[in-house]
Structures are given as C-alpha cells and as structure tokens.
Design a protein around this motif. Sequence first.
Motif, PDB file in Angstrom:
ATOM      1  N   VAL A  58     -25.719 -43.857 -22.122  1.00 27.70           N
ATOM      2  CA  VAL A  58     -25.582 -42.886 -23.203  1.00 27.70           C
ATOM      3  C   VAL A  58     -25.174 -41.557 -22.575  1.00 27.70           C
ATOM      4  CG1 VAL A  58     -28.024 -42.210 -23.148  1.00 27.70           C
ATOM      5  CG2 VAL A  58     -26.703 -41.825 -25.223  1.00 27.70           C
ATOM      6  N   ILE A  76     -24.590 -36.818 -28.938  1.00 28.92           N
ATOM      7  CA  ILE A  76     -24.696 -38.069 -28.200  1.00 28.92           C
ATOM      8  C   ILE A  76     -23.431 -38.877 -28.457  1.00 28.92           C
ATOM      9  CG2 ILE A  76     -25.880 -40.302 -28.107  1.00 28.92           C
ATOM     10  CD1 ILE A  76     -28.496 -38.843 -28.617  1.00 28.92           C
ATOM     11  N   GLU A  77     -22.870 -39.392 -27.370  1.00 29.65           N
ATOM     12  CA  GLU A  77     -21.661 -40.199 -27.470  1.00 29.65           C
ATOM     13  C   GLU A  77     -21.761 -41.410 -26.554  1.00 29.65           C
ATOM     14  OE1 GLU A  77     -17.949 -37.595 -28.607  1.00 29.65           O
ATOM     15  OE2 GLU A  77     -18.560 -37.253 -26.528  1.00 29.65           O
ATOM     16  N   MET A  95     -31.615 -43.982 -26.206  1.00 28.91           N
ATOM     17  CA  MET A  95     -31.560 -42.970 -27.259  1.00 28.91           C
ATOM     18  C   MET A  95     -32.800 -42.083 -27.228  1.00 28.91           C
ATOM     19  SD  MET A  95     -28.705 -43.081 -28.943  1.00 28.91           S
ATOM     20  CE  MET A  95     -29.120 -42.248 -30.476  1.00 28.91           C
ATOM     21  N   LEU A 112     -24.482 -37.584 -33.507  1.00 26.23           N
ATOM     22  CA  LEU A 112     -23.789 -38.616 -32.764  1.00 26.23           C
ATOM     23  C   LEU A 112     -22.628 -39.129 -33.577  1.00 26.23           C
ATOM     24  CD1 LEU A 112     -24.474 -41.796 -33.810  1.00 26.23           C
ATOM     25  CD2 LEU A 112     -26.696 -41.134 -32.969  1.00 26.23           C
ATOM     26  N   SER A 114     -20.055 -42.560 -34.261  1.00 28.74           N
ATOM     27  CA  SER A 114     -19.958 -44.001 -34.139  1.00 28.74           C
ATOM     28  C   SER A 114     -18.730 -44.456 -34.911  1.00 28.74           C
ATOM     29  CB  SER A 114     -21.217 -44.667 -34.710  1.00 28.74           C
ATOM     30  OG  SER A 114     -21.144 -46.063 -34.611  1.00 28.74           O
ATOM     31  N   TYR A 125     -28.702 -47.073 -35.495  1.00 34.62           N
ATOM     32  CA  TYR A 125     -28.947 -45.624 -35.537  1.00 34.62           C
ATOM     33  C   TYR A 125     -29.832 -45.244 -36.722  1.00 34.62           C
ATOM     34  CZ  TYR A 125     -25.180 -45.379 -32.105  1.00 34.62           C
ATOM     35  OH  TYR A 125     -24.406 -45.554 -30.998  1.00 34.62           O
ATOM     36  N   TYR A 130     -31.557 -41.725 -37.773  1.00 36.05           N
ATOM     37  CA  TYR A 130     -30.330 -40.945 -37.962  1.00 36.05           C
ATOM     38  C   TYR A 130     -29.794 -41.159 -39.367  1.00 36.05           C
ATOM     39  CZ  TYR A 130     -30.258 -39.769 -33.053  1.00 36.05           C
ATOM     40  OH  TYR A 130     -30.582 -39.256 -31.836  1.00 36.05           O
TER      41      TYR A 130
END
Length: 149
Positions: A58, A76-77, A95, A112, A114, A125, A130
């Motif tokens: 991560v 976060i990617e 995470m 983040l 996605s 997530y 999230y």
Amino acid sequence: MIREALSQDAGALEALYRQLLPDHPDIRVTPDRVNAIRANPDSFLFVYVSNGEVAGTVHLHLCMDALSGDRPFAVIERVVTASHVRGQGFGAALMHHAEETAMSRGALKVMLSSNARREDAHRFYEGLGYDGEGSRLFKKYLDEEKRKT
C-alpha cells in the motif's frame, strides 16, 4: 510483518502492480525510486511480508492542507495483495497500518482511489469503513500515453 519497502523489494512490487494493473503499458519499479519514496517524510510505501515473500503493498501519501490548520490529509493508492494470499487479512492489515501512520501524523482524513470496475475491492474498502458514495474521484493524466490505463 509490515514494514517500509526497501530497494530490494522493487521486483516484487513490480510483480504486484502487474497483478493490479495487467493492461498498464508502463509498469517499472526501480530500486532508486523505492529509496526516494523511503526518503520522503510524507510518503510511505509499505509491504506485507509473509514467509519471506512480499505478499502485499500500500502507498500512503500525506498532503499539506490549508483548510485545517497544520493537519494534513492522507491519500492511499495502489493497494494490492498477491492473488494467492487474498482473503487472508493481509490487505486489511496494510490498510490499518496506513491509517495508523496517517493518524500518528495528525491526518484529518484518508482518501483512496479504486478502479471503477473493481467491485470486490469496493466491497473490501466499504467493509473497512470507507464511503464510496459521498465523493467522486476525478483524474487527468498529464502524459497522453498514460490515458490508456
């Protein structure tokens, strides 16, 4: 075990990114770039090591923000676990580690991104708390070649 990536992890990271983005035309992870990320105090490239193998990663970025005094926000990617270890909790552990790092640095929130087609990832997530409904992510590649992904 979760730790920051080392230069010798470059090949393993590249293999993970190829699993995440199989159609991406330009995946190339170099030891020098891993070292540069490690040297940046606001960027963290974490890996999950299991049985001596890099099994997940991560990337956490802390971004300065003018809105909330001196509190940054975090991004976060490229969350990915190796296909043969998915479902074993490595991604959730990564995470949580990224979130704890962001909290320890005073981050107000974590965002983040996605891929819109990765519905399993979206459920993952959401299970971590999230909210994918409250915002939309927009991106624009500045290099025309990168638009292919």
